[in-house]
Design an enzyme around this catalytic site. Sequence first.
Site, PDB file in Angstrom:
ATOM      1  N   TYR A   1      81.488  -8.650  79.031  1.00  0.00           N
ATOM      2  CA  TYR A   1      80.255  -8.402  78.276  1.00  0.00           C
ATOM      3  C   TYR A   1      80.346  -7.086  77.494  1.00  0.00           C
ATOM      4  CZ  TYR A   1      78.499 -12.116  81.323  1.00  0.00           C
ATOM      5  OH  TYR A   1      78.327 -13.302  81.988  1.00  0.00           O
TER       6      TYR A   1
ATOM      7  N   GLU B   1      71.763 -11.254  82.911  1.00  0.00           N
ATOM      8  CA  GLU B   1      71.793 -10.507  84.172  1.00  0.00           C
ATOM      9  C   GLU B   1      73.158 -10.748  84.811  1.00  0.00           C
ATOM     10  OE1 GLU B   1      68.809 -13.055  84.882  1.00  0.00           O
ATOM     11  OE2 GLU B   1      67.980 -11.927  83.205  1.00  0.00           O
TER      12      GLU B   1
HETATM   13  C1  LIG Z   1      83.680 -13.772  84.262  1.00  0.00           C
HETATM   14  C2  LIG Z   1      84.568 -14.953  83.842  1.00  0.00           C
HETATM   15  C3  LIG Z   1      83.652 -16.035  83.206  1.00  0.00           C
HETATM   16  C4  LIG Z   1      85.591 -14.463  82.795  1.00  0.00           C
HETATM   17  O1  LIG Z   1      86.331 -15.600  82.355  1.00  0.00           O
HETATM   18  P1  LIG Z   1      87.803 -15.455  81.710  1.00  0.00           P
HETATM   19  O2  LIG Z   1      88.062 -16.690  80.936  1.00  0.00           O
HETATM   20  O3  LIG Z   1      88.753 -15.069  82.748  1.00  0.00           O
HETATM   21  O4  LIG Z   1      87.569 -14.222  80.715  1.00  0.00           O
HETATM   22  P2  LIG Z   1      88.485 -13.926  79.428  1.00  0.00           P
HETATM   23  O5  LIG Z   1      89.902 -14.234  79.744  1.00  0.00           O
HETATM   24  O6  LIG Z   1      87.857 -14.540  78.240  1.00  0.00           O
HETATM   25  O7  LIG Z   1      88.369 -12.342  79.338  1.00  0.00           O
HETATM   26  C5  LIG Z   1      87.686 -11.696  78.305  1.00  0.00           C
HETATM   27  C6  LIG Z   1      87.584 -10.231  78.646  1.00  0.00           C
HETATM   28  O8  LIG Z   1      86.866 -10.052  79.861  1.00  0.00           O
HETATM   29  C7  LIG Z   1      87.481  -9.034  80.655  1.00  0.00           C
HETATM   30  N1  LIG Z   1      87.968  -9.630  81.899  1.00  0.00           N
HETATM   31  C8  LIG Z   1      87.997 -10.943  82.227  1.00  0.00           C
HETATM   32  N2  LIG Z   1      88.488 -11.109  83.471  1.00  0.00           N
HETATM   33  C9  LIG Z   1      88.763  -9.880  83.937  1.00  0.00           C
HETATM   34  C10 LIG Z   1      89.276  -9.385  85.178  1.00  0.00           C
HETATM   35  N3  LIG Z   1      89.605 -10.205  86.191  1.00  0.00           N
HETATM   36  N4  LIG Z   1      89.413  -8.050  85.311  1.00  0.00           N
HETATM   37  C11 LIG Z   1      89.096  -7.220  84.313  1.00  0.00           C
HETATM   38  N5  LIG Z   1      88.594  -7.622  83.125  1.00  0.00           N
HETATM   39  C12 LIG Z   1      88.442  -8.935  82.938  1.00  0.00           C
HETATM   40  C13 LIG Z   1      88.558  -8.447  79.812  1.00  0.00           C
HETATM   41  O9  LIG Z   1      88.003  -7.373  79.074  1.00  0.00           O
HETATM   42  C14 LIG Z   1      88.937  -9.573  78.913  1.00  0.00           C
HETATM   43  O10 LIG Z   1      89.429  -9.150  77.688  1.00  0.00           O
HETATM   44  P3  LIG Z   1      91.021  -8.891  77.521  1.00  0.00           P
HETATM   45  O11 LIG Z   1      91.699 -10.121  78.030  1.00  0.00           O
HETATM   46  O12 LIG Z   1      91.176  -8.695  76.059  1.00  0.00           O
HETATM   47  O13 LIG Z   1      91.304  -7.709  78.350  1.00  0.00           O
HETATM   48  C15 LIG Z   1      85.354 -15.546  85.044  1.00  0.00           C
HETATM   49  O14 LIG Z   1      85.973 -14.478  85.753  1.00  0.00           O
HETATM   50  C16 LIG Z   1      84.510 -16.355  86.011  1.00  0.00           C
HETATM   51  O15 LIG Z   1      84.317 -17.556  85.831  1.00  0.00           O
HETATM   52  N6  LIG Z   1      83.984 -15.703  87.057  1.00  0.00           N
HETATM   53  C17 LIG Z   1      83.139 -16.383  88.043  1.00  0.00           C
HETATM   54  C18 LIG Z   1      81.790 -16.715  87.450  1.00  0.00           C
HETATM   55  C19 LIG Z   1      81.076 -15.469  86.952  1.00  0.00           C
HETATM   56  O16 LIG Z   1      81.084 -14.425  87.593  1.00  0.00           O
HETATM   57  N7  LIG Z   1      80.425 -15.595  85.768  1.00  0.00           N
HETATM   58  C20 LIG Z   1      79.679 -14.502  85.159  1.00  0.00           C
HETATM   59  C21 LIG Z   1      78.293 -14.510  85.705  1.00  0.00           C
HETATM   60  S1  LIG Z   1      77.304 -13.217  84.988  1.00  0.00           S
END
Ligand SMILES: CC(C)(COP(=O)(O)OP(=O)(O)OC[C@H]1O[C@@H](n2cnc3c(N)ncnc32)[C@H](O)[C@@H]1OP(=O)(O)O)[C@@H](O)C(=O)NCCC(=O)NCCS
Length: 167
Positions: free
Chosen positions: A123, A111
């Site tokens: 995702y 979710e």
């Molecule tokens: C969501 C979260 C876990 C992503 O972590 P991250 O390490 O920055 O993600 P990644 O660098 O592995 O990114 C993988 C892909 O996700 C997408 N993505 C990640 N951050 C993004 C952003 N700020 N904007 C757009 N796309 C994004 C991209 O498609 C990216 O692929 P790409 O780099 O090839 O374009 C992080 O933003 C976070 O901790 N957020 C707060 C907690 C949260 O919301 N968790 C999810 C709960 S459902």
Amino acid sequence: MNAPAGTLTLRRMTAADIDAVHALDERSFTNPWPRKSFEFELNENEASRQWVAELDGALAGVIVVWLLGDEAHIATIAVQPEWRGRGIAARLLCVALQALAAEGAVTAALEVRAGNEAALRLYRKFGFVEVGRRKGYYQDNGEDALLMDLTGLEPARLAELCPEAVR
Ligand SMILES: CC(C)(COP(=O)(O)OP(=O)(O)OC[C@H]1O[C@@H](n2cnc3c(N)ncnc32)[C@H](O)[C@@H]1OP(=O)(O)O)[C@@H](O)C(=O)NCCC(=O)NCCS
């Protein structure tokens, strides 16, 4: 996707990580889990598997996944704000999905807040698709929850998404 500067290590979460994991959770969510939830996941929840990412020895990210029958359910995932956008969440998702697929999971589910664009893109990149919506699910701001599924957790597909994990 850029590789993070420094040395990234992925490993199972231990009791020694819980303070840092809880602090990361508090930085990452408006409704963080209480500390005891991570203790429960580690020590009592038999369905739970947890991994952490460390960057040069400091906690960079965490993922908690439940094996529910043949489903891998993503319970939580978070990366330190200053280290986001470097592929760490993708690595965590890879290690968890590959491990649970090896344990028999054939689908994954989660979710997510409808407005969480970074998570949604992460995702979708993995092939998760929206299969439902819970209106006003999050009580703090009345935001909808999107339910997402990934069917066919095939090793070949995961290997394509996660080349570093099959080297
Ligand atoms: C969501 C979260 C876990 C992503 O972590 P991250 O390490 O920055 O993600 P990644 O660098 O592995 O990114 C993988 C892909 O996700 C997408 N993505 C990640 N951050 C993004 C952003 N700020 N904007 C757009 N796309 C994004 C991209 O498609 C990216 O692929 P790409 O780099 O090839 O374009 C992080 O933003 C976070 O901790 N957020 C707060 C907690 C949260 O919301 N968790 C999810 C709960 S459902």
